[in-house]
Design an enzyme around this catalytic site. Structure first.
Site, short mmCIF file in Angstrom:
data_model
loop_
_atom_site.label_atom_id
_atom_site.label_comp_id
_atom_site.label_asym_id
_atom_site.label_seq_id
_atom_site.Cartn_x
_atom_site.Cartn_y
_atom_site.Cartn_z
N THR A 13 0.83 -1.21 0.00
CA THR A 13 0.00 0.00 0.00
C THR A 13 0.87 1.26 0.00
OG1 THR A 13 -1.60 -1.23 1.28
CG2 THR A 13 -1.86 1.15 1.28
N LYS A 105 7.91 1.47 11.87
CA LYS A 105 7.96 1.83 13.30
C LYS A 105 8.46 0.70 14.18
CE LYS A 105 4.55 1.93 11.53
NZ LYS A 105 3.44 2.23 10.70
N GLY A 134 1.43 8.36 10.20
CA GLY A 134 1.23 8.40 8.74
C GLY A 134 1.59 9.71 8.08
N GLY A 187 -11.49 -3.94 5.50
CA GLY A 187 -10.08 -3.59 5.27
C GLY A 187 -9.51 -2.56 6.23
N LYS A 205 5.29 3.62 18.17
CA LYS A 205 5.29 5.04 17.79
C LYS A 205 5.61 5.92 19.00
CE LYS A 205 1.82 4.22 14.20
NZ LYS A 205 0.37 4.09 13.98
N1 HSE Z 1 -1.94 0.13 11.61
C1 HSE Z 1 -1.70 1.49 11.91
C2 HSE Z 1 -2.97 2.16 12.42
C3 HSE Z 1 -1.19 2.30 10.76
O1 HSE Z 1 -4.02 1.52 12.47
O2 HSE Z 1 -2.91 3.33 12.76
C4 HSE Z 1 0.25 2.10 10.55
O3 HSE Z 1 0.96 2.32 11.73
#
Ligand code: HSE
Length: 427
Positions: A13, A105, A134, A187, A205
């Site tokens: 992606t 991360k 993001g 999704g 993070k």
């Molecule tokens: N899976 C993460 C989220 C996005 O749901 O925020 C990528 O870190």
């Protein structure tokens, strides 16, 4: 005009979004950034993905050596995710003196010390804006925008999947299991949702962001972590009645007692700006001693938002005379001089099922009182049934160890049938 050759490792992606931005905006980058950025190599074994994006034959390869031996490649973008083979690929690229840009991360939170040491040794850049929140430029804000501040705290919704699930539970009154299933079908959640729902992704993070914000290494093991899989819709609804919204928060503080980092579900008042961050959106509130409060809000995932952060790093890296490295010793463990706060102080929401008998409340209050837990609100919810009643407490600020000790004692009491829920309440 400076030429910048990019290789993308992985066309998932984020890799696909990065490829699209780089190819569709090449002319804009020439005009505005005065950089001619070209995609020189794409490492991907799935040819269909490459064809769908229109990657030319000569650019696509299944061999890392092709990428590393290509003298036209200056910057390697790692968007494979996970620890291996991403770690090996990144180290190999840095050892060739190529700058690396990544969204990874998990890898940074576990191997930053190693990657940065190799990057420094080979005078290569290592950039990772896309690893946290993001498309929201939080790392650049911390590094390049808040230099005039001692950053005192941050509080954020830094995982979109859990925010999507909690928002849907709250808005539609659905239980955790059915919302998770819907999120997976549409999704929004991974087939294996563990990393998101158990708070690992947010903890990765927070470890990175806290290190940068507080200029001290905050290893992953110093981040307290709790996920949302045990959340009962009943508590979300009761919280609503009391004026609270439930969020999975990442909280970092730098106080005179030390650094405190925690990821867990928390009730926040509806008036807190984070309470209105709904669905898969992310937001972080930062407090600096000069600037006061800053709030960053945006998409924490997705092809183009995360691609936006990757491309921003490519352009940033290409313009550096000297690469950025962390100003604190980037060691595996924390600096022995750094103090961490584990017995943090906050308010708590506690839901108990207790015997419906005279003197029960005063007995429970006595236990709480003996552990220095002071009660702000106590309410019985609904009528007692079969000799049992449900009681909710909201405490004043108290220490984590104190409430845990009180709960351990309550669990031993014959009058307490169940300690159903303990949720922290943040202001
Ligand atoms: N899976 C993460 C989220 C996005 O749901 O925020 C990528 O870190």
């Amino acid at each position: 005009m400076k030429k910048v050759g990019v290789a993308i490792l992985g066309l998932g992606t984020v890799g696909g979004g990065t490829y699209r931005i780089l190819t569709e905006k090449r002319e804009m980058f020439r005009q505005v950034q005065k950089l001619d950025v070209s995609v020189e190599a794409v490492l991907e074994i799935n040819r269909a993905k490459a064809e769908a994006l229109g990657v030319p034959e000569g650019v696509l390869t299944a061999s890392l050596d092709d990428v590393l031996n290509n003298p036209a490649v200056d910057i390697v973008v790692e968007v494979i995710g996970g620890v291996e083979p991403a770690r090996t690929f990144i180290l190999s690229a840095l050892k060739r003196g190529k700058t690396v840009v990544t969204a990874n991360k998990e890898l940074i939170s576990k191997y930053w010390y190693e990657i940065e040491a190799v990057a420094k040794e080979h005078r290569a850049g290592f950039y990772f804006e896309a690893s946290c929140v993001g498309g929201v430029p939080i790392i650049r804000t911390l590094i390049d925008g808040m230099q005039a501040n001692r950053i005192e705290s941050m509080m954020g919704i830094i995982n979109g999947t859990t925010n999507f699930i909690l928002s849907k539970m709250a808005n539609e009154g659905l239980d955790y299991g059915s919302v998770l299933r819907q999120a997976q079908e549409s999704g929004f959640a991974e087939a294996d949702p563990t990393s998101d729902v158990e708070g690992f992704d947010a903890a990765y993070k927070l470890s990175i962001l806290s290190s940068l914000a507080f200029s001290a290494k905050v290893p992953l093991e110093e981040v307290y972590r709790e996920g949302i899989s045990g959340i009962d819709i009943k508590d979300i609804n009761l919280g609503k009645e009391l004026g609270y919204t439930l969020k999975l928060l990442g909280i970092g503080k730098n106080t005179e007692k030390g650094i405190e980092c925690r990821v867990h579900p928390a009730f926040i008042p509806k008036s807190n700006p984070l309470a209105s961050v709904d669905g898969s959106f992310n937001a972080v509130l930062l407090h600096g001693d000069s600037v006061d409060d800053i709030m960053l809000y945006g998409r924490g995932a997705g092809a183009l938002p995360t691609g936006s952060a990757i491309v921003s790093d490519i352009l940033y890296a290409a313009k550096q005379q000297e690469h950025y490295y962390t100003p604190f010793p980037n060691t595996k463990k924390a600096d022995p001089a750094t103090r961490f706060v584990t017995d943090f102080e906050t308010r708590y929401y506690l839901r108990l099922t207790v015997a419906d008998a005279v003197g029960v409340l005063s007995s429970i209050s006595g236990v709480l009182g003996r552990h220095n837990v002071s009660v702000l609100v106590v309410e019985q919810r609904g009528e007692a049934k079969n000799g049992a009643a449900e009681i909710i407490f909201i405490t004043h600020k108290t220490f984590e160890n104190s409430i845990q000790a009180a709960i351990a004692e309550l669990k031993k009491s014959d009058l307490v049938y169940a300690v159903n829920t303990l949720i922290r309440v943040e202001d």
